[in-house]
Write an enzyme that holds these catalytic residues in place. Structure first.
Site, PDB file in Angstrom:
ATOM      1  N   GLY A  60       0.824  -1.206   0.000  1.00 41.91           N
ATOM      2  CA  GLY A  60       0.000   0.000   0.000  1.00 41.91           C
ATOM      3  C   GLY A  60       0.854   1.250   0.000  1.00 41.91           C
ATOM      4  CB  THR A 119      -9.817   1.522   8.040  1.00 39.47           C
ATOM      5  OG1 THR A 119     -10.177   2.887   7.785  1.00 39.47           O
ATOM      6  CG2 THR A 119     -11.049   0.658   7.900  1.00 39.47           C
ATOM      7  CG  ASP A 157      -1.380   3.046   3.624  1.00 35.60           C
ATOM      8  OD1 ASP A 157      -0.993   2.188   2.809  1.00 35.60           O
ATOM      9  OD2 ASP A 157      -2.188   2.788   4.531  1.00 35.60           O
TER      10      ASP A 157
END
Length: 254
Positions: free
Chosen positions: A107, A132, A109
């Site tokens: 990812g 999340t 991020d």
């Protein structure tokens, strides 16, 4: 000023940079049905609150884990400020060596967190990002990204608990007065907060055992400050880690 934008599953974090200085930070809700105009309006309001406007922006960079929103936000920034928008992904220089089975699966991020981590803190290191999902990224002493773990985020697990039980209410994420709760609310707070803290402590311990050395542990993300205060491991809290990483990557690519 450069606008750094982190698109997460729940929130979009905005940060304004001037050199290495963070001028402001704000959060807006991630909404897959919002239009570019709606996002542009939200970004305009966020800047206006801090007495900034579109004419002060020289560029922007986006990290996103929500592909369906990425281009909408990109168009929103272009519409609002008329600047070039860089999106973290293939073709963008990060300076990070990724050693997982398929680097394309990492990812953006997590990659951005790691870029900031290796530039700001000693290695080897473990980076905890509590959004999340709660992720732990492992960087070795040679600054290679080795991999990590992914577990259910605290908000998601709490929503599942209250949705699937008839008598358990929604609660605020607050540090309980003690581990042994004496009412339903305190029992839930204790169970949720301490179970996450213990999970983090346990995972850090097992990762260090596997590496065979102690690590610098850094935590970031919306819920990190509350949970890491309950951990027994020494953890550095850096709420701006991802924004710092975006600025480093932006400077590598301009």
């Amino acid at each position: 000023m450069v606008l750094a934008v982190d698109i997460g599953n729940t929130n979009i974090v905005l940060g304004g940079f001037e050199g290495d200085k963070i001028l402001f930070r704000e959060r807006v809700s991630t909404n897959t049905s919002s239009t570019d105009l709606e996002y542009a309006t939200a970004f305009k309001m966020a800047l206006n609150v801090h007495d900034y406007n579109s004419s002060m922006l020289d560029g922007a960079i986006i990290s996103s884990v929500v592909p369906s929103v990425t281009n909408t936000v990109k168009r929103a920034i272009e519409k609002y400020a008329g600047v070039n928008v860089m999106v973290v992904g293939p073709g963008i220089k990060t300076g990070l060596s990724i050693l997982i089975d398929n680097p394309a699966q990492l990812g953006s991020d997590l990659a951005v967190d790691a870029v900031a981590g290796i530039n700001e803190y000693p290695v080897p290191q473990i980076i905890i990002d509590m959004g999340t999902a709660t992720t732990l990224s492992v960087i070795d002493k040679n600054k290679n990204y080795l991999g990590g773990t992914i577990m259910t985020g605290m908000g998601v697990s709490t929503e599942a608990l209250t949705a699937r039980t008839s008598q358990l209410p929604k609660i605020a994420f607050e540090v309980p007065k003690k581990v042994i709760g004496t009412n339903t609310i305190d029992c839930m707070k204790s169970g949720i907060m301490y179970s996450n803290a213990c999970a983090i402590d346990g995972l850090v311990e097992r990762i260090e055992e596997e590496l065979g050395e102690k690590c610098t542990v850094i935590a970031t993300g919306g819920l990190a400050g509350v949970v890491t205060s309950l951990c027994k491991k020494k953890i550095i809290l850096d709420d701006d880690l991802l924004l710092k990483g975006l600025m480093i990557i932006y400077n590598k690519n301009v």
